[in-house]
Write a protein that holds these residues in place. Structure first.
Motif, PDB file in Angstrom:
ATOM      1  N   PHE A 137      43.208  45.532  39.938  1.00  0.00           N
ATOM      2  CA  PHE A 137      43.059  45.474  38.480  1.00  0.00           C
ATOM      3  C   PHE A 137      42.868  46.856  37.865  1.00  0.00           C
ATOM      4  O   PHE A 137      43.345  47.123  36.767  1.00  0.00           O
ATOM      5  CB  PHE A 137      41.904  44.548  38.096  1.00  0.00           C
ATOM      6  CG  PHE A 137      42.279  43.102  38.131  1.00  0.00           C
ATOM      7  CD1 PHE A 137      43.228  42.593  37.263  1.00  0.00           C
ATOM      8  CD2 PHE A 137      41.699  42.235  39.046  1.00  0.00           C
ATOM      9  CE1 PHE A 137      43.596  41.247  37.297  1.00  0.00           C
ATOM     10  CE2 PHE A 137      42.058  40.894  39.089  1.00  0.00           C
ATOM     11  CZ  PHE A 137      43.007  40.406  38.222  1.00  0.00           C
ATOM     12  N   SER A 152      41.300  43.136  30.420  1.00  0.00           N
ATOM     13  CA  SER A 152      40.886  41.772  30.800  1.00  0.00           C
ATOM     14  C   SER A 152      41.046  40.764  29.662  1.00  0.00           C
ATOM     15  O   SER A 152      41.126  39.567  29.893  1.00  0.00           O
ATOM     16  CB  SER A 152      39.436  41.772  31.303  1.00  0.00           C
ATOM     17  OG  SER A 152      38.527  41.784  30.235  1.00  0.00           O
ATOM     18  N   ALA A 155      45.580  39.375  28.172  1.00  0.00           N
ATOM     19  CA  ALA A 155      46.359  38.181  28.515  1.00  0.00           C
ATOM     20  C   ALA A 155      46.009  36.976  27.646  1.00  0.00           C
ATOM     21  O   ALA A 155      46.821  36.065  27.479  1.00  0.00           O
ATOM     22  CB  ALA A 155      46.160  37.831  29.989  1.00  0.00           C
ATOM     23  N   GLU A 194      47.586  38.318  35.678  1.00  0.00           N
ATOM     24  CA  GLU A 194      46.410  37.443  35.862  1.00  0.00           C
ATOM     25  C   GLU A 194      46.811  36.159  36.605  1.00  0.00           C
ATOM     26  O   GLU A 194      46.089  35.691  37.494  1.00  0.00           O
ATOM     27  CB  GLU A 194      45.787  37.071  34.507  1.00  0.00           C
ATOM     28  CG  GLU A 194      45.394  38.245  33.629  1.00  0.00           C
ATOM     29  CD  GLU A 194      44.143  38.991  34.063  1.00  0.00           C
ATOM     30  OE1 GLU A 194      43.748  38.887  35.231  1.00  0.00           O
ATOM     31  OE2 GLU A 194      43.573  39.697  33.219  1.00  0.00           O
ATOM     32  N   ALA A 198      45.451  34.680  40.091  1.00  0.00           N
ATOM     33  CA  ALA A 198      44.843  33.340  40.077  1.00  0.00           C
ATOM     34  C   ALA A 198      45.436  32.460  41.184  1.00  0.00           C
ATOM     35  O   ALA A 198      44.718  31.698  41.845  1.00  0.00           O
ATOM     36  CB  ALA A 198      45.050  32.686  38.715  1.00  0.00           C
ATOM     37  N   CYS A 220      35.155  41.230  39.140  1.00  0.00           N
ATOM     38  CA  CYS A 220      36.344  40.645  38.489  1.00  0.00           C
ATOM     39  C   CYS A 220      36.029  39.325  37.792  1.00  0.00           C
ATOM     40  O   CYS A 220      36.845  38.823  37.015  1.00  0.00           O
ATOM     41  CB  CYS A 220      37.475  40.452  39.495  1.00  0.00           C
ATOM     42  SG  CYS A 220      38.152  42.019  40.082  1.00  0.00           S
ATOM     43  N   ASN A 223      36.421  39.373  34.116  1.00  0.00           N
ATOM     44  CA  ASN A 223      37.773  39.482  33.559  1.00  0.00           C
ATOM     45  C   ASN A 223      38.127  38.149  32.884  1.00  0.00           C
ATOM     46  O   ASN A 223      38.445  37.162  33.551  1.00  0.00           O
ATOM     47  CB  ASN A 223      38.753  39.811  34.691  1.00  0.00           C
ATOM     48  CG  ASN A 223      40.187  39.963  34.230  1.00  0.00           C
ATOM     49  OD1 ASN A 223      40.626  39.313  33.287  1.00  0.00           O
ATOM     50  ND2 ASN A 223      40.938  40.793  34.922  1.00  0.00           N
ATOM     51  N   GLY A 225      40.687  37.160  31.099  1.00  0.00           N
ATOM     52  CA  GLY A 225      42.064  36.706  31.318  1.00  0.00           C
ATOM     53  C   GLY A 225      42.231  36.055  32.671  1.00  0.00           C
ATOM     54  O   GLY A 225      42.916  35.034  32.810  1.00  0.00           O
ATOM     55  N   LEU A 226      41.576  36.628  33.683  1.00  0.00           N
ATOM     56  CA  LEU A 226      41.652  36.067  35.038  1.00  0.00           C
ATOM     57  C   LEU A 226      40.947  34.716  35.100  1.00  0.00           C
ATOM     58  O   LEU A 226      41.463  33.762  35.692  1.00  0.00           O
ATOM     59  CB  LEU A 226      41.035  37.038  36.051  1.00  0.00           C
ATOM     60  CG  LEU A 226      41.006  36.540  37.499  1.00  0.00           C
ATOM     61  CD1 LEU A 226      42.409  36.258  38.025  1.00  0.00           C
ATOM     62  CD2 LEU A 226      40.302  37.544  38.407  1.00  0.00           C
ATOM     63  N   ALA A 229      43.142  32.153  33.630  1.00  0.00           N
ATOM     64  CA  ALA A 229      44.287  31.872  34.519  1.00  0.00           C
ATOM     65  C   ALA A 229      43.853  31.019  35.709  1.00  0.00           C
ATOM     66  O   ALA A 229      44.565  30.095  36.117  1.00  0.00           O
ATOM     67  CB  ALA A 229      44.910  33.179  35.001  1.00  0.00           C
TER      68      ALA A 229
END
Length: 264
Positions: A137, A152, A155, A194, A198, A220, A223, A225-226, A229
């Protein structure tokens, strides 16, 4: 009051947590890891101990457990325990209802299934490739000329997803730079990054049998966005922990220290 310490010497960050004999957190520190993991651990421990005046320094701890990525881990600890066990115990302390963990560290991704007492039922780990880890990342954020926090959230704005086909960090970076150069929407490229991570997390969690009441640990986990996802891929809501997910390994180590050192 007696105090117990947990020091998590990670590849990217070193974390230290001090708890009292009731299990309440008294201090915590997160530092960027230096090349010398022993010095990083000592720095984190000294800074955490300074937050508890009653201790008169780190030597005042009743028991200290070390954990983390470094091979030497924490040589001045009373005991070293694997980060998998410490993450399981840390999550159990933070939220006993959680049964599954996806831990995304600086250099690996783990899926962990947790028993009702905080012990590890099963785990699976991807440590052969840096793709999908904290370092990955950082590389991606750099390719976007953004900091990690900004990246982050990127997305979350995407209407569509541009798939990232490369599994390798080096090739994925080249692919991302090409897509940016072609003028593709950056939020949609970020969504593709992302989503690819995932899916990797999903594989690790399935291998470990970690599929229900799931949470994220490690840096992480912050994050957004992660997290979104992973929820999309797993088709379930990820449980947010009441404490910083980056501190979970150190908290688990401190709880082990309390259990082991509190007997005397």
């Amino acid at each position: 009051m007696r105090y117990f310490g947990g020091c998590d010497s990670g590849s990217t960050y070193t974390k230290c947590v001090i708890i009292d004999e009731t299990g309440k957190m008294a201090a915590d520190v997160t530092l960027r890891s230096r090349i010398n993991s022993v010095m990083s651990a000592q720095d984190a421990l000294d800074q955490a101990a300074a937050q508890v005046p009653e201790l008169n320094g780190a030597d005042g701890l009743a028991y200290l457990v070390g954990t983390g990525y470094g091979r030497n881990k924490v040589p001045f600890a009373d005991e070293n325990i694997s980060e998998i066990s410490c993450h399981a115990m840390g999550v159990h302390v933070a939220d006993p209802s959680v049964r599954s963990i996806i831990d995304i560290g600086g250099q690996d991704v783990k899926g962990i299934a947790v028993d009702t007492d905080g012990t590890v039922l099963n785990f699976a780990m991807n440590d052969k490739c840096a793709a999908g880890t904290g370092r990955f990342f950082e590389t991606m954020a750099k390719a976007f000329e953004m900091d990690l926090t900004e990246f982050s959230k990127l997305a979350l704005r995407a209407k569509n997803v541009i798939p990232i086909t490369s599994q390798c960090t080096v090739f994925a970076e080249s692919e991302v730079i090409s897509l940016v150069g072609e003028g593709k929407p950056m939020d949609e490229i970020a969504a593709g990054i992302e989503l690819s991570v995932a899916k990797r997390c999903f594989v690790m969690s399935k291998k470990a049998g970690a599929v229900d009441r799931i949470t994220l640990t490690g840096g992480c986990a912050k994050n957004d966005g992660l997290k979104a996802a992973i929820e999309k891929v797993l088709k379930l809501k990820v449980i947010e922990l009441p404490i910083d997910p980056q501190l979970i390994g150190a908290l688990g180590a401190a709880e082990f220290a309390r259990q082991k050192g509190g007997m005397g």
